[in-house]
Design a protein around this motif. Structure first.
Motif, PDB file in Angstrom:
ATOM      1  N   ASN A   1       5.930  -0.311  -4.534  1.00 41.76           N
ATOM      2  CA  ASN A   1       7.084   0.507  -4.184  1.00 41.76           C
ATOM      3  C   ASN A   1       6.687   1.976  -4.106  1.00 41.76           C
ATOM      4  N   SER A   2       7.540   2.753  -3.485  1.00 37.62           N
ATOM      5  CA  SER A   2       7.307   4.206  -3.364  1.00 37.62           C
ATOM      6  C   SER A   2       5.898   4.483  -2.843  1.00 37.62           C
ATOM      7  N   LEU A   3       5.538   3.796  -1.785  1.00 40.28           N
ATOM      8  CA  LEU A   3       4.180   3.912  -1.258  1.00 40.28           C
ATOM      9  C   LEU A   3       3.901   5.314  -0.732  1.00 40.28           C
ATOM     10  N   LYS A   4       2.656   5.723  -0.918  1.00 38.23           N
ATOM     11  CA  LYS A   4       2.198   7.033  -0.492  1.00 38.23           C
ATOM     12  C   LYS A   4       1.054   6.876   0.508  1.00 38.23           C
ATOM     13  N   SER A   5       0.781   7.900   1.266  1.00 41.85           N
ATOM     14  CA  SER A   5      -0.295   7.816   2.251  1.00 41.85           C
ATOM     15  C   SER A   5      -1.631   7.517   1.567  1.00 41.85           C
ATOM     16  N   GLU A   6      -1.780   7.997   0.352  1.00 39.18           N
ATOM     17  CA  GLU A   6      -3.046   7.749  -0.365  1.00 39.18           C
ATOM     18  C   GLU A   6      -3.195   6.312  -0.852  1.00 39.18           C
ATOM     19  N   ASP A   7      -2.162   5.503  -0.675  1.00 39.87           N
ATOM     20  CA  ASP A   7      -2.267   4.080  -0.995  1.00 39.87           C
ATOM     21  C   ASP A   7      -2.882   3.289   0.159  1.00 39.87           C
ATOM     22  N   THR A   8      -3.095   3.945   1.281  1.00 36.89           N
ATOM     23  CA  THR A   8      -3.708   3.279   2.424  1.00 36.89           C
ATOM     24  C   THR A   8      -5.102   2.793   2.069  1.00 36.89           C
ATOM     25  N   ALA A   9      -5.335   1.491   2.252  1.00 37.55           N
ATOM     26  CA  ALA A   9      -6.614   0.887   1.875  1.00 37.55           C
ATOM     27  C   ALA A   9      -6.594  -0.588   2.241  1.00 37.55           C
ATOM     28  N   VAL A  10      -7.750  -1.196   2.141  1.00 39.92           N
ATOM     29  CA  VAL A  10      -7.819  -2.656   2.170  1.00 39.92           C
ATOM     30  C   VAL A  10      -7.677  -3.131   0.726  1.00 39.92           C
ATOM     31  N   TYR A  11      -6.756  -4.027   0.503  1.00 37.04           N
ATOM     32  CA  TYR A  11      -6.475  -4.541  -0.835  1.00 37.04           C
ATOM     33  C   TYR A  11      -7.114  -5.912  -0.991  1.00 37.04           C
ATOM     34  N   TYR A  12      -7.831  -6.072  -2.097  1.00 36.49           N
ATOM     35  CA  TYR A  12      -8.553  -7.307  -2.364  1.00 36.49           C
ATOM     36  C   TYR A  12      -8.028  -7.985  -3.620  1.00 36.49           C
TER      37      TYR A  12
END
Length: 114
Positions: free
Chosen positions: A82-93
């Motif tokens: 929740n409350s996602l930020k641009s810095e959360d952009t990534a590939v999630y494993y």
């Protein structure tokens, strides 16, 4: 062991996404399961983990915004973001550990637009 991650996508800042990780084996066979992420040009980092007794742990950057959970019957682990930020952009494993063995899923891309 196979870990199938899904649920990534494009979302606006402030939005939410839910990632799923489906395991090919019983979750009870793993000591720890968790989510990691890798942003472009950066090292892979911990997002959240859940251990066999259900206790959870979060990176400081995700604490209060992300929630890791599991459904033992479905052999699935989830990451509610929740409350996602641009810095959360990534590939999630998705990750699972059994003793000294470490298993990884294929990754799912999360892109947060500002």
């Amino acid at each position: 062991v196979q870990l199938q991650a899904s649920g990534g996508g494009l979302v606006q800042a402030g939005g939410s996404l839910r990632l799923s990780c489906d395991a090919s084996e019983s979750l009870s066979s793993f000591n720890v399961m968790g989510w990691y992420r890798q942003a472009p040009g950066k090292q892979r980092e911990l997002v959240a983990t859940i251990i066999a007794n259900g206790l959870t742990n979060y990176a400081d950057s995700t604490k209060g915004r992300f929630t890791i959970s599991r459904d033992i019957r479905k052999k699935s682990v989830y990451l509610q973001m929740n409350s996602l930020k641009s810095e959360d952009t990534a590939v999630y494993y998705c990750n699972a550990r059994r003793g000294a063995a470490n298993f990884w899923g294929q990754g799912t891309l999360v892109t947060v637009s500002s």
